[in-house]
Design an enzyme around this catalytic site. Structure first.
Site, mmCIF file in Angstrom:
data_model
loop_
_atom_site.group_PDB
_atom_site.id
_atom_site.type_symbol
_atom_site.label_atom_id
_atom_site.label_comp_id
_atom_site.label_asym_id
_atom_site.label_seq_id
_atom_site.Cartn_x
_atom_site.Cartn_y
_atom_site.Cartn_z
ATOM 1 N N SER A 83 0.841 -1.255 0.036
ATOM 2 C CA SER A 83 0.104 0.097 0.082
ATOM 3 C C SER A 83 1.015 1.329 0.233
ATOM 4 O O SER A 83 2.104 0.967 0.310
ATOM 5 C CB SER A 83 -0.850 0.015 1.233
ATOM 6 O OG SER A 83 -0.184 0.286 2.315
ATOM 7 N N VAL A 84 0.301 2.364 -0.471
ATOM 8 C CA VAL A 84 0.934 3.576 -0.504
ATOM 9 C C VAL A 84 -0.278 4.708 0.064
ATOM 10 O O VAL A 84 -1.435 4.502 -0.529
ATOM 11 C CB VAL A 84 1.548 4.047 -1.638
ATOM 12 C CG1 VAL A 84 2.126 5.485 -1.660
ATOM 13 C CG2 VAL A 84 2.832 3.145 -2.307
ATOM 14 N N SER A 118 -4.743 -6.152 -5.851
ATOM 15 C CA SER A 118 -6.133 -5.558 -5.854
ATOM 16 C C SER A 118 -6.343 -4.997 -6.911
ATOM 17 O O SER A 118 -7.579 -4.732 -7.371
ATOM 18 C CB SER A 118 -5.912 -4.734 -4.418
ATOM 19 O OG SER A 118 -4.865 -3.884 -4.745
ATOM 20 N N TYR A 123 1.022 -3.948 -11.143
ATOM 21 C CA TYR A 123 2.327 -4.861 -11.233
ATOM 22 C C TYR A 123 3.004 -5.138 -12.473
ATOM 23 O O TYR A 123 4.158 -5.768 -12.335
ATOM 24 C CB TYR A 123 1.939 -6.011 -10.094
ATOM 25 C CG TYR A 123 1.527 -5.479 -8.972
ATOM 26 C CD1 TYR A 123 2.659 -5.177 -7.908
ATOM 27 C CD2 TYR A 123 0.105 -5.461 -8.531
ATOM 28 C CE1 TYR A 123 2.361 -4.916 -6.822
ATOM 29 C CE2 TYR A 123 -0.160 -5.098 -7.266
ATOM 30 C CZ TYR A 123 0.813 -4.878 -6.394
ATOM 31 O OH TYR A 123 0.553 -4.214 -5.099
ATOM 32 N N PHE A 409 -3.460 -14.497 0.034
ATOM 33 C CA PHE A 409 -2.496 -14.221 1.191
ATOM 34 C C PHE A 409 -2.063 -12.614 1.172
ATOM 35 O O PHE A 409 -1.369 -12.281 1.868
ATOM 36 C CB PHE A 409 -1.051 -14.929 0.915
ATOM 37 C CG PHE A 409 -0.755 -14.861 -0.568
ATOM 38 C CD1 PHE A 409 0.373 -13.813 -0.913
ATOM 39 C CD2 PHE A 409 -0.845 -15.578 -1.410
ATOM 40 C CE1 PHE A 409 0.928 -13.540 -2.015
ATOM 41 C CE2 PHE A 409 -0.367 -15.559 -2.667
ATOM 42 C CZ PHE A 409 0.520 -14.629 -3.145
#
Length: 409
Positions: A83-84, A118, A123, A409
């Protein structure tokens, strides 16, 4: 202010996890869930981005054993908790965390990194390719029947508390792992994930239930599920929410599905995260009334191309040169000769002319055998440089069963 990237300390966990929850909407998880992740987290594999005393970015990794084509279990970093903070976007924080993480994975000798996204668009630029897909089905059991194999009636079924049989269920799951690429060998503590059942996540459904299938006193399958009652003027129309189902053979598998279809006062079985080649779709009388949806699941990143390609087997003999593009991990870039078959493989640097050219992202997509190199080529993502090389590679890289990640996970 300067942002510092540092390894997570135990005393920083609460703020780190609160920053993660805020980035995912700000709704606090159930206590049971956050306590489980706190017990499973590997602090030395987690990094936080800190601005002063405030955590503005998070990432971590679990140490996994992942099944690859051929049945071998290989070490893989399970990237998680990324997260950011919304206040700190477009400052290079995510890139710096991905850089630090992949360097750390490589230093540990792991040649694969995997994650569930998410948002899948994030990515690809870091070399992760979509390698497995998951199926969701909403089966109208009031109008769909099952055709089960002979011997199904010989399987005994009984209700039990999920915790009472979790060891036997885990033993069965462990036997299944090497049969399908993408499955994870659960490390100690991870069996608790299958028993997690916070009341706040039930949304009107029952507590977690479990039915086991037995033959000659031996557990040969299990199903964990919830039932959500519902009624209208026509009568009951409850939903069975399937969490997990594993079986040792087709007969036990069919017996469990038949049980789920026949639960009183229900008319729908809702199954999430099933394999794309799940056999239930060949048992049903009407696949259209199963309302099948497919979405991405596991994303794969080859951290060390040669070691990763040598770790898996190939369905047919292959001998070709891959020209790999990898800007984020430049040690992978260049030409590699891959020679392999069902017994194993070698992969070495070469100056020979390339047969195929592709990015490490697309090599990650094809790695577990569920995404065809032919399909990627049709999208312009793989280039055939020697006639016939694409068909050779696509066949060799394939898998007899669809790769599948059974849980997140």
């Amino acid at each position: 202010m300067t942002t510092e990237l540092r390894e997570l300390r135990q005393e920083d966990w609460d703020e780190y996890y609160a920053a993660l929850e805020l980035a995912f909407g700000g709704v606090a998880e159930a206590r049971e869930e956050s306590e489980l992740w706190n017990a499973l987290v590997e602090f030395h594999r987690c990094f936080g981005a800190w601005e002063g005393g405030t955590c503005v970015g998070t990432t971590g990794a679990f140490s996994f054993r992942l099944c690859v084509p051929g049945g071998s279990l290989v070490d893989a970093a399970g990237v998680t908790m990324v997260s950011v903070a919304a206040t700190h976007r477009r400052r290079g924080i995510l890139t710096s965390m991905m850089r630090r993480q992949l360097d750390d994975v490589r230093a540990k000798g792991e040649f694969l990194a995997v994650l569930t996204a998410s948002e899948p668009a994030i990515y690809g630029r870091f070399g992760y390719g979509t390698a497995t897909f998951a199926t969701k089905a909403e089966i109208d059991t009031s109008r769909v029947s099952l055709s089960v194999p002979a011997g199904t009636d010989d399987v005994g079924l009984r209700y039990t508390k999920p915790a009472d049989v979790h060891e036997a269920c885990e033993e069965l799951y462990a036997r299944r792992v090497s049969e399908r690429p993408g499955m994870l060998a659960r490390q100690p503590g991870w069996e608790r994930l299958g028993l997690l059942d916070p009341e706040s996540e039930r949304h009107g459904a029952s507590p977690l239930q479990c039915v086991v299938a037995e033959r000659d006193g031996e557990l040969v399958g299990y199903a964990r599920f919830q039932v959500k009652p519902d009624w209208d003027m026509a009568g009951p129309k409850g939903t069975v929410r399937l969490r997990d189902l594993e079986a040792a053979d087709p007969v036990a598998y069919a017996a469990l599905w038949r049980f789920l279809f026949g639960i009183d006062l229900t008319s729908t079985v809702e199954a999430h995260s099933r394999p794309t080649d799940d056999a239930v779709f060949h048992l049903v009388s009407d696949v259209r009334r199963c309302r099948i949806q497919v979405r991405d699941s596991l994303h794969v990143r080859l951290v060390e191309v040669a070691a990763a390609l040598e770790a898996r087997a190939y369905r047919t003999p292959v001998n070709l040169v891959l020209d790999v593009e990898d800007a984020f991990c430049p040690w992978n870039a260049g030409r590699w000769r891959l020679t392999g078959d069902l017994k194993g493989a070698t992969c070495e640097r070469t100056e020979d002319d390339a047969d195929l050219a592709l990015s490490v992202r697309d090599l990650g997509s094809a790695y577990l055998g569920g995404v065809s190199l032919t399909s990627l080529a049709a999208a312009g993502r793989v280039r055939e440089l020697r006639p016939g090389a694409l068909a050779e590679a696509a066949t060799a890289f394939g898998s007899d069963v669809a790769p599948w990640l059974p849980h997140g996970f």
